[in-house]
Design an enzyme around this catalytic site. Structure first.
Site, PDB file in Angstrom:
ATOM      1  N   GLU A  41       0.864  -1.181   0.000  1.00 59.17           N
ATOM      2  CA  GLU A  41       0.000   0.000   0.000  1.00 59.17           C
ATOM      3  C   GLU A  41       0.902   1.233   0.000  1.00 59.17           C
ATOM      4  O   GLU A  41       1.763   1.372   0.875  1.00 59.17           O
ATOM      5  CB  GLU A  41      -0.905  -0.003   1.233  1.00 59.17           C
ATOM      6  CG  GLU A  41      -1.931   1.111   1.226  1.00 59.17           C
ATOM      7  CD  GLU A  41      -2.878   1.033   2.423  1.00 59.17           C
ATOM      8  OE1 GLU A  41      -3.736   1.935   2.540  1.00 59.17           O
ATOM      9  OE2 GLU A  41      -2.745   0.096   3.240  1.00 59.17           O
ATOM     10  N   ARG A 266       4.470 -12.967   9.830  1.00 54.00           N
ATOM     11  CA  ARG A 266       5.198 -11.704   9.658  1.00 54.00           C
ATOM     12  C   ARG A 266       6.527 -11.746  10.409  1.00 54.00           C
ATOM     13  O   ARG A 266       6.729 -12.554  11.303  1.00 54.00           O
ATOM     14  CB  ARG A 266       4.370 -10.538  10.206  1.00 54.00           C
ATOM     15  CG  ARG A 266       3.319  -9.995   9.256  1.00 54.00           C
ATOM     16  CD  ARG A 266       2.743  -8.725   9.837  1.00 54.00           C
ATOM     17  NE  ARG A 266       1.879  -8.042   8.900  1.00 54.00           N
ATOM     18  CZ  ARG A 266       1.408  -6.810   9.083  1.00 54.00           C
ATOM     19  NH1 ARG A 266       1.743  -6.141  10.174  1.00 54.00           N
ATOM     20  NH2 ARG A 266       0.622  -6.245   8.177  1.00 54.00           N
ATOM     21  N   LYS A 276       3.254   0.952  10.158  1.00 50.10           N
ATOM     22  CA  LYS A 276       3.420   2.153   9.334  1.00 50.10           C
ATOM     23  C   LYS A 276       2.836   3.376  10.020  1.00 50.10           C
ATOM     24  O   LYS A 276       3.378   4.487   9.917  1.00 50.10           O
ATOM     25  CB  LYS A 276       2.731   1.955   7.979  1.00 50.10           C
ATOM     26  CG  LYS A 276       3.562   1.240   6.945  1.00 50.10           C
ATOM     27  CD  LYS A 276       2.873   1.382   5.600  1.00 50.10           C
ATOM     28  CE  LYS A 276       3.486   0.456   4.571  1.00 50.10           C
ATOM     29  NZ  LYS A 276       2.748   0.533   3.292  1.00 50.10           N
TER      30      LYS A 276
END
Length: 559
Positions: A41, A266, A276
């Site tokens: 993204e 992850r 983020k």
């Protein structure tokens, strides 16, 4: 091609095992080229956690002789920016991966997504709902009670009309959503009639004001994968519970392909944060000096600090691919960098906290030149020359007027070896009015050129130095962990409360070999006895600047 891949017994992981089954005879992708994608993204810079995903997505495609797309997931225009798009492309290319001509945006499929939403409405599999976000949460139900929506049985024609009017901007933000009609009793809450579209009047960085409705990620992502012919959609573990919805979307619209979603854990690293949103907060509220601050876990920050593509790819490969979430010690990332730089970095001498050493019996007008290896691990890197004269700079802590037990460096009456040159004997020092040592004195033995004593006497200490006549003055930035605790992002902690006030120390009067002043970023050096350092982008020939990448001490290896 598939047979060749299956015969290749290079060590793999559970993802590779699944893919081998899929492309084997009778598998769901028999005869097809393995095709993956990396879908970031564009709302921030990539960090070390993304590096793991990049290595898995692109690396898996390479492993099976396939291809990997790069796709910007720009379905949410709230925080998206072209700056991030460019930075993402730069970081992936820096790591050594190529997407060829397969660069896409989710937004280029908006028209098709709208058509697929119409298809679901016509099939009776989607409806326009007028519950507000708060009302939707109140009617979500629990494991004992189903979700509710009074609009679930809305006639197909009415939903088609309302959905078109949503697209045309007739309703305010939040007034209506398009929801999938799946199962209000499902134990997987992602399947309880999830929202597919919402109204959001925000200008998009690519489509401008064309759209005021935007698809949700869970609806857009499987469509993008299917339209691009992706065979294996590799996702992080939080999407495991979303996989039934991914498959539902694929199976209920007329897309040309049916990708398989596979999830992996992850990457977690201690002493940092990798959200983020939190990284953005650090940047926007000036807790750090931008996204590429060398204390940040961003790839551009690591690159500026001196991390190499090889060290990061090696790190990602060695931590492996797993289903269970775990946290890797930051020291292992440093260990991988240290291994790489030990093989590749040029050796040089630099003095970070200088004190002048005067060799009193060395002629004042004399200068000698010594030839030294650039890297003992790489003979092909050749040699360089260093000058030696009466006045040198040494490290402050390489002299101690009253030595402690086990101290073998310079103190009155002791002999030490000046790296590569001569053995010298300390004769004393000079102090200022505050008692600080400002000059150290020694005498050299001219018979020990090269640092060897002809009479075989043993010298326990060797120290580095820089010639005062030719040394360049540099700024050196020493970095430590950005946070004072291993887990600043766990539980109810406010991660800002654990910022390390000593994460950056700037030294402004360091002395380095003269050739280093003209070196360009991001060239790496091993400062002998001190650590690995790289040239910073702020560096100029008039004011060279170096960042400490990692120390010589390997705490991970020690453990």
């Amino acid at each position: 091609m598939a047979d060749e891949i299956l015969e290749n017994e290079v060590a793999g992981n559970f993802i590779h095992d699944f893919i081998k089954e899929d492309i084997a005879e009778g598998g769901r992708f028999e005869g097809k080229e393995v095709h993956t994608r990396f879908p970031p993204e564009p709302n921030g810079y990539l960090h070390i956690g993304h590096a793991k995903a990049i290595c898995i997505d692109f690396g898996t495609a390479e492993r099976f002789g396939g291809k990997c797309n790069l796709r910007m997931d720009d379905t949410n225009p709230t925080k998206e920016d072209v700056e991030y798009v460019d930075a993402i492309k730069e970081d992936i290319a820096w790591l050594g991966f190529s997407w060829g001509d397969r660069f896409y945006f989710a937004s280029q499929y908006f028209d098709k997504m709208y058509e697929f939403a119409i298809e679901l409405i016509k099939k009776g599999l989607a409806y326009v709902c007028e519950l507000s976000p708060e009302e939707m949460r109140e009617n979500r139900g629990d494991l004992s009670h189903p979700a509710k929506s009074p609009y679930r049985d809305r006639p197909i024609e009415e939903s088609l009309d309302l959905f078109e009017r949503m697209k045309n901007g007739e309703f305010p933000d939040g007034k209506m959503t398009l929801r999938a009609k799946i199962d209000l009793t499902s134990g997987n809450f992602n399947m309880r009639d999830p929202v597919l579209y919402r109204i959001n009047r925000i200008k998009h960085h690519r489509t401008g004001d064309k759209w005021c409705i935007y698809p949700m990620y869970d609806f857009a992502h499987p469509i993008e994968d299917a339209l691009e012919g992706i065979t294996h959609s590799l996702c992080s573990l939080e999407f495991e519970d979303h996989r039934p919805l991914y498959d539902w979307v694929i199976n209920n619209i007329s897309v040309p392909a049916k990708p398989r979603q596979i999830e992996f854990a992850r990457l977690g690293i201690n002493n940092t944060v990798m959200s983020k949103r939190k990284l953005r907060k650090l940047v926007e509220e000036n807790y750090v000096n931008g996204w590429d601050d060398p204390r940040m876990p961003t790839l551009c920050g690591l690159r500026r600090r001196g991390y190499t593509p090889a060290s990061i790819r090696n790190f990602c490969e060695r931590i492996g691919v797993a289903k269970a979430t775990s946290t890797v010690e930051y020291s292992f990332l440093e260990h991988c960098l240290r291994e790489d730089l030990n093989e590749t970095a040029q050796r040089t001498m630099a003095v970070l906290r200088p004190v002048k050493l005067i060799i009193t019996n060395y002629p004042e007008d004399k200068t000698e030149i010594f030839e030294v290896e650039n890297n003992p691990n790489r003979p092909e890197d050749g040699t360089r020359t260093v000058t030696f004269s009466r006045e040198l700079f040494i490290e402050q802590d390489d002299f101690m007027e009253e030595p402690v037990k086990g101290y073998f460096r310079m103190f009155p009456g002791n002999e030490v070896r000046l790296k590569t040159t001569y053995i010298v004997k300390c004769t004393g020092c000079k102090k200022d009015e505050n008692g600080n040592v400002i000059e150290v004195y020694a005498e050299y033995d001219p018979e020990t050129r090269g640092g060897n004593a002809p009479d075989g006497r043993k010298i326990k200490g060797t120290i580095h130095w820089v010639d005062a006549k030719t040394a360049a003055t540099a700024e050196v930035r020493l970095y430590d962990n950005l946070f004072t605790v291993p887990d600043p992002d766990v539980g109810d902690k406010n991660f800002l409360d654990y910022l390390n006030p000593n994460s950056l120390e700037i030294l402004t009067n360091c002395k380095v070999e003269p050739a280093m002043a003209s070196a360009e970023a991001p060239k790496s050096y091993q400062f002998m006895r001190l650590g690995y350092f790289c040239v910073d982008k702020d560096s100029t020939p008039e004011k060279p600047v170096f960042n400490r990448s990692v120390s010589l001490k390997d705490s991970f290896k020690k453990k």
